[in-house]
Design a protein around this motif. Structure first.
Motif, mmCIF file in Angstrom:
data_model
loop_
_atom_site.group_PDB
_atom_site.id
_atom_site.type_symbol
_atom_site.label_atom_id
_atom_site.label_comp_id
_atom_site.label_asym_id
_atom_site.label_seq_id
_atom_site.Cartn_x
_atom_site.Cartn_y
_atom_site.Cartn_z
ATOM 1 N N ALA A 1 0.811 -1.092 -0.031
ATOM 2 C CA ALA A 1 0.038 -0.043 -0.032
ATOM 3 C C ALA A 1 0.919 1.273 0.002
ATOM 4 O O ALA A 1 2.042 1.362 0.461
ATOM 5 N N PRO A 2 0.388 2.396 -0.369
ATOM 6 C CA PRO A 2 1.009 3.919 -0.485
ATOM 7 C C PRO A 2 1.561 4.062 0.967
ATOM 8 O O PRO A 2 0.759 3.741 2.002
ATOM 9 N N ALA A 3 2.601 4.551 1.124
ATOM 10 C CA ALA A 3 2.949 5.040 2.648
ATOM 11 C C ALA A 3 2.373 6.385 2.944
ATOM 12 O O ALA A 3 1.640 7.016 1.931
ATOM 13 N N ALA A 4 2.394 6.842 4.099
ATOM 14 C CA ALA A 4 1.726 8.029 4.352
ATOM 15 C C ALA A 4 2.048 9.380 3.636
ATOM 16 O O ALA A 4 1.745 10.351 3.445
ATOM 17 N N THR A 5 3.540 9.451 3.407
ATOM 18 C CA THR A 5 4.392 10.427 2.902
ATOM 19 C C THR A 5 3.994 10.446 1.411
ATOM 20 O O THR A 5 4.749 10.070 0.494
ATOM 21 N N LYS A 6 3.088 11.223 1.022
ATOM 22 C CA LYS A 6 2.557 11.657 -0.247
ATOM 23 C C LYS A 6 2.958 13.092 -0.527
ATOM 24 O O LYS A 6 2.680 14.011 0.081
ATOM 25 N N ILE A 7 3.673 13.099 -1.746
ATOM 26 C CA ILE A 7 4.316 14.507 -1.916
ATOM 27 C C ILE A 7 3.418 15.359 -3.220
ATOM 28 O O ILE A 7 3.717 16.535 -3.387
ATOM 29 N N LEU A 8 2.928 14.583 -4.085
ATOM 30 C CA LEU A 8 2.170 15.274 -5.400
ATOM 31 C C LEU A 8 1.117 14.625 -5.512
ATOM 32 O O LEU A 8 0.871 13.390 -5.155
ATOM 33 N N ALA A 9 -0.047 15.266 -5.888
ATOM 34 C CA ALA A 9 -1.210 14.821 -6.450
ATOM 35 C C ALA A 9 -1.939 15.621 -7.316
ATOM 36 O O ALA A 9 -1.726 16.901 -7.498
ATOM 37 N N GLY A 10 -2.692 15.107 -8.109
ATOM 38 C CA GLY A 10 -3.671 15.980 -9.104
ATOM 39 C C GLY A 10 -4.544 15.048 -9.987
ATOM 40 O O GLY A 10 -4.283 13.935 -10.077
ATOM 41 N N ASP A 11 -5.738 15.739 -10.285
ATOM 42 C CA ASP A 11 -7.070 14.783 -10.958
ATOM 43 C C ASP A 11 -6.550 14.899 -12.441
ATOM 44 O O ASP A 11 -6.255 15.930 -12.761
ATOM 45 N N PHE A 12 -6.885 13.890 -13.054
ATOM 46 C CA PHE A 12 -6.810 13.870 -14.449
ATOM 47 C C PHE A 12 -7.987 14.529 -15.142
ATOM 48 O O PHE A 12 -9.271 14.539 -14.510
ATOM 49 N N SER A 13 -7.661 15.268 -16.250
ATOM 50 C CA SER A 13 -8.737 16.026 -16.984
ATOM 51 C C SER A 13 -8.343 15.503 -18.397
ATOM 52 O O SER A 13 -7.381 16.136 -18.942
ATOM 53 N N GLY A 14 -9.057 14.804 -18.921
ATOM 54 C CA GLY A 14 -8.875 14.121 -20.258
ATOM 55 C C GLY A 14 -7.650 13.400 -20.086
ATOM 56 O O GLY A 14 -7.488 12.478 -19.140
ATOM 57 N N ASN A 15 -6.590 13.559 -20.636
ATOM 58 C CA ASN A 15 -5.320 12.526 -20.713
ATOM 59 C C ASN A 15 -4.191 13.137 -20.071
ATOM 60 O O ASN A 15 -3.094 12.519 -19.742
ATOM 61 N N SER A 16 -4.378 14.203 -19.314
ATOM 62 C CA SER A 16 -3.184 14.890 -18.435
ATOM 63 C C SER A 16 -3.729 15.198 -16.966
ATOM 64 O O SER A 16 -4.937 15.335 -16.789
ATOM 65 N N ALA A 17 -2.988 15.407 -16.186
ATOM 66 C CA ALA A 17 -3.308 16.046 -14.943
ATOM 67 C C ALA A 17 -2.140 16.751 -14.353
ATOM 68 O O ALA A 17 -0.776 16.455 -14.626
ATOM 69 N N SER A 18 -2.458 18.073 -13.726
ATOM 70 C CA SER A 18 -1.420 19.127 -13.365
ATOM 71 C C SER A 18 -1.517 18.451 -11.912
ATOM 72 O O SER A 18 -2.315 18.612 -11.119
ATOM 73 N N VAL A 19 -0.340 18.185 -11.451
ATOM 74 C CA VAL A 19 0.042 17.796 -9.905
ATOM 75 C C VAL A 19 0.782 18.821 -9.196
ATOM 76 O O VAL A 19 1.699 19.577 -9.728
ATOM 77 N N ASP A 20 0.627 18.941 -8.101
ATOM 78 C CA ASP A 20 1.420 19.802 -7.060
ATOM 79 C C ASP A 20 1.346 19.231 -5.557
ATOM 80 O O ASP A 20 0.598 18.282 -5.213
ATOM 81 N N SER A 21 2.153 19.981 -4.918
ATOM 82 C CA SER A 21 2.200 19.407 -3.554
ATOM 83 C C SER A 21 1.266 20.144 -2.490
ATOM 84 O O SER A 21 1.175 19.923 -1.338
ATOM 85 N N ASN A 22 0.474 21.302 -2.942
ATOM 86 C CA ASN A 22 -0.419 22.194 -2.268
ATOM 87 C C ASN A 22 -1.226 21.436 -1.416
ATOM 88 O O ASN A 22 -1.537 21.603 -0.099
ATOM 89 N N GLY A 23 -2.051 20.581 -2.210
ATOM 90 C CA GLY A 23 -3.251 19.635 -1.254
ATOM 91 C C GLY A 23 -2.792 18.694 -0.436
ATOM 92 O O GLY A 23 -3.317 18.217 0.525
#
Length: 289
Positions: A97-119
Motif C-alpha cells: 500500500a502507499p506510504a503516508a508520505t505523499k508529495i504530489l497529487a492531481g486529478d486527470f482532466s482528459g489525458n493529463s493531470a496537473s500535480v502539485d504538493s499544495n493539497g
C-alpha cells in the motif's frame, strides 16, 4: 484473492489469438514531467500511483529525478484512473500500500493531470514567521547571538512565532541555521506552539535548561567538525523546511516555505521576520498515452 484473479485474467489472455493481442495492447504509457524533486538516497524511492475505482494502483518506482520519465501501465486501469499521486516509499518495502508520505497529487482532466504538493502536503502561500536571537539554555549573557528561537516577543511576552499550516501524515517541520553554508538543524516539530522534538536532548544546547516552549536551538557546545560554538548567527540564514518522516537525510528537504538572512546588525532578543522561502510548492504534469 486479487492476485489470483489477476493471474487468471493473464492466463485467459494468453489463450486468446495472436491477432487479438496485436490489435489490443494491454499496456499504455504514463509520462511524468515533474520539477523540484530531489534525490532520496539509497533507502527511499518515489512511487507513482493512479486511483482506479477509489483504490491505489502502483505505476512503478523511480530514484532518478531527471524528467520526463515514462512508465508502462495497464491500459484499462490507466484509462479509468481519476487521480495521480506520488509517494515516498522505503527502497525495500514489504507493504504494497502507499506510504503516508505523499508529495504530489492531481486529478486527470482528459489525458493529463496537473500535480502539485499544495493539497497533499500543505499550502504554504500564507505562511509567516518570527524569530529572535537568544541563548536561553545557559546562564551566560555574552553569547546571545548564538541561538535562534521561533517565537515573537514584540508584545513583551513570548507567543508563537510561526504561522504554518498543519501538515498531512508523513511530514514534519524542521528549523535550520545555515552557518557559513552548512545547514545545522534546530530540531523537528509539528506544532509551532510547542517545543521541538529534541528540546531535552539537543547536544548543542546549554546545560541550564531546555529553553522556552517553542521550536529553536542554542548552538553553544559540541560543534560539528569545522565549526566553533558559540557562534554568531548574524549574517547567516535561518530557514524552515518540510521533511519526510521518516527522514534518512541530515540535510534540508526540497520544500522550504520560510527563510531569512539575519541582518548583520540584528539585535538579540528582538523579533525578526522570516520571508518566503526558496521552494514553497513542487509541481509537474502527468500524461497518459
Amino acid at each position: 484473492m486479487f492476485l489470483a484473479v489477476v493471474a487468471m485474467g493473464m492466463f485467459a489472455t494468453s489463450c486468446s489469438s495472436d491477432d487479438d493481442n496485436s490489435s489490443n495492447p494491454t499496456n499504455s504509457e504514463l509520462i511524468l514531467n515533474l520539477s523540484g524533486l530531489e534525490a532520496l538516497g539509497n533507502d527511499f524511492v518515489y512511487e507513482g500511483w493512479i486511483i482506479v475505482d477509489g483504490a491505489p494502483v502502483s505505476t512503478g518506482t523511480f530514484s532518478s529525478v531527471a524528467f520526463p520519465q515514462t512508465f508502462s501501465v495497464d491500459t484499462e486501469q490507466l484509462n479509468s484512473a481519476t487521480t495521480f499521486v506520488l509517494s515516498i516509499e522505503p527502497a525495500v518495502d514489504p507493504d504494497p500500500a502507499p506510504a503516508a508520505t505523499k508529495i504530489l497529487a492531481g486529478d486527470f482532466s482528459g489525458n493529463s493531470a496537473s500535480v502539485d504538493s499544495n493539497g497533499i502536503v500543505a499550502n504554504f502561500s500564507a505562511s509567516t514567521g518570527t524569530y529572535i536571537l537568544a541563548t536561553p539554555t545557559d546562564t551566560d549573557d555574552t553569547n546571545e547571538e548564538s541561538g535562534v528561537w521561533f517565537l515573537d516577543n514584540s508584545s513583551g511576552s513570548p507567543v508563537t512565532g510561526l504561522d504554518l499550516p498543519t501538515l498531512t501524515d508523513g511530514w514534519v517541520y524542521e528549523g535550520w541555521a545555515v552557518i557559513n553554508g552548512t545547514p545545522i538543524s534546530t530540531g523537528t516539530f509539528t506544532d509551532p506552539s510547542a517545543a521541538d522534538a529534541n528540546a531535552a536532548t539537543s547536544m548543542f544546547k546549554g546545560d541550564a535548561n531546555n529553553g522556552p516552549n517553542y521550536p529553536g536551538e542554542d548552538y553553544l557546545q559540541n560543534a560539528p567538525a569545522g565549526m566553533i560554538f558559540p557562534t554568531d548567527l548574524r549574517g547567516q540564514t535561518i530557514a524552515i523546511s518540510v521533511e519526510p518522516s521518516p527522514d534518512n537525510s541530515t540535510m534540508p528537504f526540497t520544500l522550504k516555505p520560510l527563510a531569512h538572512m539575519v541582518p548583520t546588525d540584528a539585535m538579540t532578543h528582538t523579533a525578526l521576520s522570516l520571508g518566503t522561502g526558496p521552494v514553497t510548492v513542487i509541481t509537474g504534469s502527468v500524461t497518459r498515452n
